[in-house]
Design a protein around this motif. Sequence first.
Motif, PDB file in Angstrom:
ATOM      1  N   THR A  25       0.809  -1.224   0.000  1.00 39.98           N
ATOM      2  CA  THR A  25       0.000   0.000   0.000  1.00 39.98           C
ATOM      3  C   THR A  25       0.846   1.281   0.000  1.00 39.98           C
ATOM      4  N   GLN A  26       2.038   1.244   0.546  1.00 37.85           N
ATOM      5  CA  GLN A  26       2.908   2.423   0.590  1.00 37.85           C
ATOM      6  C   GLN A  26       4.288   2.043   0.066  1.00 37.85           C
ATOM      7  N   GLY A  27       4.316   1.559  -1.167  1.00 42.38           N
ATOM      8  CA  GLY A  27       5.549   1.020  -1.726  1.00 42.38           C
ATOM      9  C   GLY A  27       6.646   2.047  -1.903  1.00 42.38           C
ATOM     10  N   LYS A  28       6.320   3.215  -2.426  1.00 39.88           N
ATOM     11  CA  LYS A  28       7.353   4.218  -2.665  1.00 39.88           C
ATOM     12  C   LYS A  28       7.943   4.756  -1.371  1.00 39.88           C
ATOM     13  N   LYS A  29       7.117   4.873  -0.350  1.00 40.57           N
ATOM     14  CA  LYS A  29       7.583   5.435   0.912  1.00 40.57           C
ATOM     15  C   LYS A  29       8.455   4.454   1.690  1.00 40.57           C
ATOM     16  N   LEU A  30       8.053   3.188   1.761  1.00 40.41           N
ATOM     17  CA  LEU A  30       8.771   2.222   2.598  1.00 40.41           C
ATOM     18  C   LEU A  30       9.812   1.419   1.829  1.00 40.41           C
ATOM     19  N   TYR A  31       9.534   1.135   0.563  1.00 37.54           N
ATOM     20  CA  TYR A  31      10.424   0.232  -0.171  1.00 37.54           C
ATOM     21  C   TYR A  31      11.021   0.866  -1.425  1.00 37.54           C
ATOM     22  N   GLY A  32      10.661   2.088  -1.740  1.00 35.34           N
ATOM     23  CA  GLY A  32      11.223   2.747  -2.909  1.00 35.34           C
ATOM     24  C   GLY A  32      10.826   2.100  -4.219  1.00 35.34           C
ATOM     25  N   THR A  33       9.574   1.649  -4.345  1.00 34.12           N
ATOM     26  CA  THR A  33       9.119   0.979  -5.557  1.00 34.12           C
ATOM     27  C   THR A  33       9.106   1.959  -6.738  1.00 34.12           C
ATOM     28  N   PRO A  34       9.414   1.477  -7.950  1.00 35.79           N
ATOM     29  CA  PRO A  34       9.388   2.373  -9.117  1.00 35.79           C
ATOM     30  C   PRO A  34       8.004   2.918  -9.427  1.00 35.79           C
ATOM     31  N   THR A  35       6.956   2.149  -9.143  1.00 38.47           N
ATOM     32  CA  THR A  35       5.579   2.591  -9.362  1.00 38.47           C
ATOM     33  C   THR A  35       4.765   2.317  -8.102  1.00 38.47           C
ATOM     34  N   GLU A  36       3.495   2.679  -8.154  1.00 30.88           N
ATOM     35  CA  GLU A  36       2.598   2.458  -7.019  1.00 30.88           C
ATOM     36  C   GLU A  36       1.939   1.083  -7.045  1.00 30.88           C
ATOM     37  N   PHE A  37       2.294   0.245  -8.007  1.00 30.38           N
ATOM     38  CA  PHE A  37       1.595  -1.021  -8.207  1.00 30.38           C
ATOM     39  C   PHE A  37       2.458  -2.179  -7.716  1.00 30.38           C
ATOM     40  N   GLY A  38       2.779  -2.145  -6.432  1.00 26.71           N
ATOM     41  CA  GLY A  38       3.629  -3.173  -5.856  1.00 26.71           C
ATOM     42  C   GLY A  38       2.831  -4.274  -5.186  1.00 26.71           C
ATOM     43  N   PHE A  39       3.436  -5.452  -5.092  1.00 25.52           N
ATOM     44  CA  PHE A  39       2.874  -6.570  -4.346  1.00 25.52           C
ATOM     45  C   PHE A  39       4.016  -7.396  -3.796  1.00 25.52           C
ATOM     46  N   CYS A  40       3.690  -8.286  -2.888  1.00 22.57           N
ATOM     47  CA  CYS A  40       4.709  -8.976  -2.108  1.00 22.57           C
ATOM     48  C   CYS A  40       4.337 -10.436  -1.939  1.00 22.57           C
ATOM     49  N   ILE A  41       5.329 -11.302  -2.055  1.00 26.30           N
ATOM     50  CA  ILE A  41       5.189 -12.729  -1.758  1.00 26.30           C
ATOM     51  C   ILE A  41       5.842 -12.972  -0.405  1.00 26.30           C
ATOM     52  N   LYS A  42       5.027 -13.329   0.578  1.00 26.52           N
ATOM     53  CA  LYS A  42       5.507 -13.501   1.949  1.00 26.52           C
ATOM     54  C   LYS A  42       5.429 -14.989   2.319  1.00 26.52           C
ATOM     55  N   PRO A  43       6.566 -15.684   2.404  1.00 27.97           N
ATOM     56  CA  PRO A  43       6.540 -17.102   2.797  1.00 27.97           C
ATOM     57  C   PRO A  43       5.994 -17.279   4.210  1.00 27.97           C
ATOM     58  N   HIS A  44       5.380 -18.438   4.461  1.00 32.16           N
ATOM     59  CA  HIS A  44       4.810 -18.690   5.784  1.00 32.16           C
ATOM     60  C   HIS A  44       5.867 -18.666   6.879  1.00 32.16           C
ATOM     61  N   LYS A  45       7.077 -19.036   6.565  1.00 32.19           N
ATOM     62  CA  LYS A  45       8.126 -19.091   7.584  1.00 32.19           C
ATOM     63  C   LYS A  45       8.600 -17.706   8.003  1.00 32.19           C
ATOM     64  N   VAL A  46       8.308 -16.682   7.207  1.00 29.29           N
ATOM     65  CA  VAL A  46       8.678 -15.311   7.558  1.00 29.29           C
ATOM     66  C   VAL A  46       7.606 -14.756   8.479  1.00 29.29           C
ATOM     67  N   ARG A  47       7.939 -14.553   9.744  1.00 29.48           N
ATOM     68  CA  ARG A  47       6.945 -14.113  10.724  1.00 29.48           C
ATOM     69  C   ARG A  47       6.947 -12.609  10.917  1.00 29.48           C
ATOM     70  N   SER A  48       8.090 -11.985  10.887  1.00 27.77           N
ATOM     71  CA  SER A  48       8.154 -10.547  11.131  1.00 27.77           C
ATOM     72  C   SER A  48       9.346  -9.972  10.387  1.00 27.77           C
ATOM     73  N   GLY A  49       9.312  -8.659  10.213  1.00 28.98           N
ATOM     74  CA  GLY A  49      10.423  -7.987   9.573  1.00 28.98           C
ATOM     75  C   GLY A  49      10.360  -8.058   8.058  1.00 28.98           C
ATOM     76  N   VAL A  50      11.218  -7.253   7.443  1.00 26.75           N
ATOM     77  CA  VAL A  50      11.266  -7.172   5.988  1.00 26.75           C
ATOM     78  C   VAL A  50      12.102  -8.294   5.401  1.00 26.75           C
ATOM     79  N   LYS A  51      13.013  -8.839   6.180  1.00 27.31           N
ATOM     80  CA  LYS A  51      13.897  -9.888   5.677  1.00 27.31           C
ATOM     81  C   LYS A  51      13.083 -11.122   5.300  1.00 27.31           C
TER      82      LYS A  51
END
Length: 557
Positions: free
Chosen positions: A312-338
């Motif tokens: 939802t806030q790709g440019k502000k938090l992740y520096g996305t080139p456009t506003e149309f970002g999405f994310c694949i979050k594996p189940h094993k990733v519980r917290s954090g950006v890593k």
Amino acid sequence: MGMPKAANDPRPPHRNLVWSRTHSLPQADNAMEGGAQPSSLRDPPGPGSAEQDGVPGERDGGEGPPEVKRSQPLFIHSSSRPVPPEEPRASSLPAIPNPFPELCSPSNSPILSSPALGQGPPREGASHVVKVFGEDGACRSLEASAATTARQLCETLVRRTRALQDQSWALVELHQHLALERCLEDHEAVVEVQSSWPPGADSRFVFRKNFAKYELFKSNASLFPEVMVSSCLEANKSMAHSELIQNFLNSGSCPEVQGFLHLREPGRKVWKRFHFSLRRSGLYYSTKGTSKDPRHLQYFADLTESNIYYVTQGKKLYGTPTEFGFCIKPHKVRSGVKGLKLLCSEDEQSRSCWMAAFRLFKYGMQLYRNYQQAQARLSQPSWIGPTPLRSVSDNALVAMDFSGCTGRVIENPSEVLTVALEEAQAWRKKTTHRYSLPAACQSSPLSAAIHRTQPWFHGRISREDTQQLIGRQGLVDGVFLVRESQRNPKGFVLSLCHLQRVKHYLILPSEEEGRLYFTMDDGQTRFADLIQLVEFHQINRGILPCKLRHYCTCVAL
């Protein structure tokens, strides 16, 4: 129910057309499709509830439970099978502080272990507190069993808020600290999703509309552009594009989707452009242009063990080139950006195609069954309440002709279109007779403010907030709202979504012969109030690119 009449024109004398609506009788509050058991959901007892006085609290779909104390767990049995006695658990021990927490895992700690906080799987048969937020920030707590699905929880909230029951209500999982959100599928277990959250994280469930929830089964050809499914078209040259996509949906499989996406390198804010391909074996990207050679394809993610989120806030938090970002979050990733796999598309159409393909890839036929069950529930409503607001679904509108001695339903689509065009032209005719306008409207303040009671009116909401609200509730053709104009103090704005873009149309008031009118086309078509304007464009497109289908609304929890 008749068509709303315009301010400047009577009905043509040779034809009397009435748009009627079909109605269905509401059924019992706890009726579930297919004879399923009612959802075991209820509000937690408050300080002055009847349960504390020895009187069972009111439950949804069944008699109240026996008298219990607030400190005791409440078991909700979803079937008649006897529940085996549970073994003593560590959670029944007294809360003694652990002086060496680093030597004890959180799952074995009697203090830290809590299914509601994401520390371990939820216990079957036990009740769990689920907090749900509205779009206004208000919160409501519900008790649910481990088997409670997102659909059951939404139905409970619809009954609590006395909202209009339809298939667009959804439960959204929101991670505010990561700017990620996704719509839960109807079959997903809410408590299981909540148990995956890390303790102390700013995560929540939000109850709101999502008109794009099942749009892939309605506008599948436009959702999957030919350029992104070209490989499937080449392999099936004898089939048309729409027919090919429909065959994939009917079989519960996903077409092979390909296209360019921006990929963020792990640990860096550097984005690179790669050509991605979604195949039956998973998601790949090519290290050499658009090459499909196996030597150049790199396996990217296991979608079956991941969840897909909108950013939802790709440019502000992740520096996305456009506003149309999405994310694949594996189940094993519980917290954090890593561990997050961040992607970004060129436009909204491309992102919608990828997101729909990921849902089909992960859930397959289950997604289509959810859609069929949602359609079946529309014909058999499972709640009882006050008379609902008028449905704006195209399936609820019937064209009728009363020009003869008896009325008849116009079944020929060509005749329906011809009659609709004739009636639209009749609204534009200028005449001195105003049969549809009562004389009291020329001075009554009620006529000028009656729109404030409508759910599609949002008052003094800004243009940016309008864009975000319509975007959250689904960029589907016909999603709209009406708001006050910020530039013109006496005007209003109709904000409408078409082709995944939000367009704004100025509504100006005008006065003639002491009567107030509203118009969007410089007075060629006039309306007595905003309600008449909206009702007309729900049936006739007029100057708009499409008819008004779904209004944005926010309910108070």
